[in-house]
Write a protein that holds these residues in place. Sequence first.
Motif, short mmCIF file in Angstrom:
data_model
loop_
_atom_site.label_atom_id
_atom_site.label_comp_id
_atom_site.label_asym_id
_atom_site.label_seq_id
_atom_site.Cartn_x
_atom_site.Cartn_y
_atom_site.Cartn_z
N GLU A 152 0.83 -1.21 0.00
CA GLU A 152 0.00 0.00 0.00
C GLU A 152 0.86 1.26 0.00
N SER A 155 1.63 2.91 -3.36
CA SER A 155 0.57 3.62 -4.08
C SER A 155 0.12 4.89 -3.36
N LEU A 156 0.95 5.39 -2.45
CA LEU A 156 0.60 6.62 -1.73
C LEU A 156 0.50 7.80 -2.69
N ASP A 157 -0.32 8.75 -2.34
CA ASP A 157 -0.42 10.01 -3.09
C ASP A 157 0.82 10.83 -2.77
N ARG A 158 1.76 10.89 -3.71
CA ARG A 158 3.03 11.58 -3.45
C ARG A 158 2.94 13.09 -3.67
N SER A 159 1.74 13.58 -3.89
CA SER A 159 1.57 15.04 -3.91
C SER A 159 1.35 15.55 -2.48
N LYS A 160 1.16 14.63 -1.54
CA LYS A 160 0.92 14.98 -0.14
C LYS A 160 2.15 14.66 0.71
N ASN A 162 3.53 12.60 3.68
CA ASN A 162 3.15 11.36 4.35
C ASN A 162 4.10 11.04 5.50
N PRO A 214 6.57 15.33 -0.60
CA PRO A 214 5.94 15.36 -1.91
C PRO A 214 6.96 15.16 -3.02
N GLU A 216 7.67 12.23 -6.50
CA GLU A 216 7.92 10.80 -6.70
C GLU A 216 9.36 10.41 -6.37
#
Length: 406
Positions: A152, A155-160, A162, A214, A216
């Motif tokens: 999981e 597939s994280l949203d890399r615009s945020k 984390n 943020p 990739e």
Amino acid sequence: MRPAIFLPPPDPGCVLLILVSWLLNPARSEITSLESGNIDDILNNADVALVNFYADWCRFSQMLHPIFEEASNVIKEEYPDKNQVVFARVDCDQHSDIAQRYRISKYPTLKLFRNGMMMKREYRGQRSVTAIADYIRQQKSNPIREVNDLEEIKSLDRSKRNIIGYFEQKDANNYKTFERVANILHDDCVFLSAFGPISKPERFSGDNIIYKPPGENAPDMVYLGSMTNFDLTYAWTQDKCVPLVREITFENGEELTEEGLPFLILFHMKDDLESLEKFQQEVARQLISEKGTINFLHADCDKFRHPLLHIQKTPADCPVIAIDSFRHMYVFPDFSDLAIPGKLKQFVLDLHSGKLHREFHHGPDPTDVAPGQPIQDLASSPPESSFQKLAPSEHRYTLLREKDEL
């Protein structure tokens, strides 16, 4: 047969008074009045507390009272434990020391507390029973998403931003500290956690906290401090979750404006990340010492067309750098000048010294004129502040004071 007895009809004014009293003082209402003698004890023992800072003479405070009380009644049904959620109020006229302690500048102000710590973001939503109740439900929801498979993470949203915690056990002190930090900063970062066998591949030398910034290709950062030390963990996480250069939106504009610091803003197209990165680098390189005297922000050119037009620019001119002092707006000469060492810092220093203001009204300072060149007093008027309009509205609050800005 007894004679009929006719009682006089009730006084309509009296009936209305009783009805209004009943509406404003529901029998089930449990609003805690805070004062110097009880405030710390009550707030420190509350998981979540919503505090209404008000003044009796303020009409907006009067309008909020019955709404706040009914919202309290609704939430009390869902969270009956008195320490789970506390609705409280402070009469700022009677307790000016508390109002000063929490820097209350407008009535009514709704501030959220977690275990005695005041959250940075106050409640600015709709003043309705439903909206306030929904807000509290959101605050009571778990801010950490549990990961059941390390796949999981890919597939994280890399615009945020984390923050991921890998722990052996959920009931350990390390996770309790992480949970407390997440409760405070969940509006700024996405928090995730993994436990036991699932987290084991990431626990090379014990429990671990990772920051994924943020982008990739942005490298991960590892927390190296003590996980049981809340202050250290919070400071590290806050540094990662709250960037030096923040984005201004219409949603957070009031909050940022109320901080009272001038804005240094980069206007850029949403997909122009290169200009944003250059701006962030130069702010960090040249202006870190100015943090606390000015807010470093970036804004979407399309969304903020009006401020751009205010300084005679359009999205086609972006990227554009400007200062909004809440009195006037000043434009940085040329974005390409960002690469000149010290140029951006001088722009900010010229704001603080008043030079930008003087030059707009009277032309270049005499010290900037070449020898032998005549000094001209060129009358000019800089554009008025555009972002000041995002400040708390007098149609929603009673504002206690206005700030004088350059």
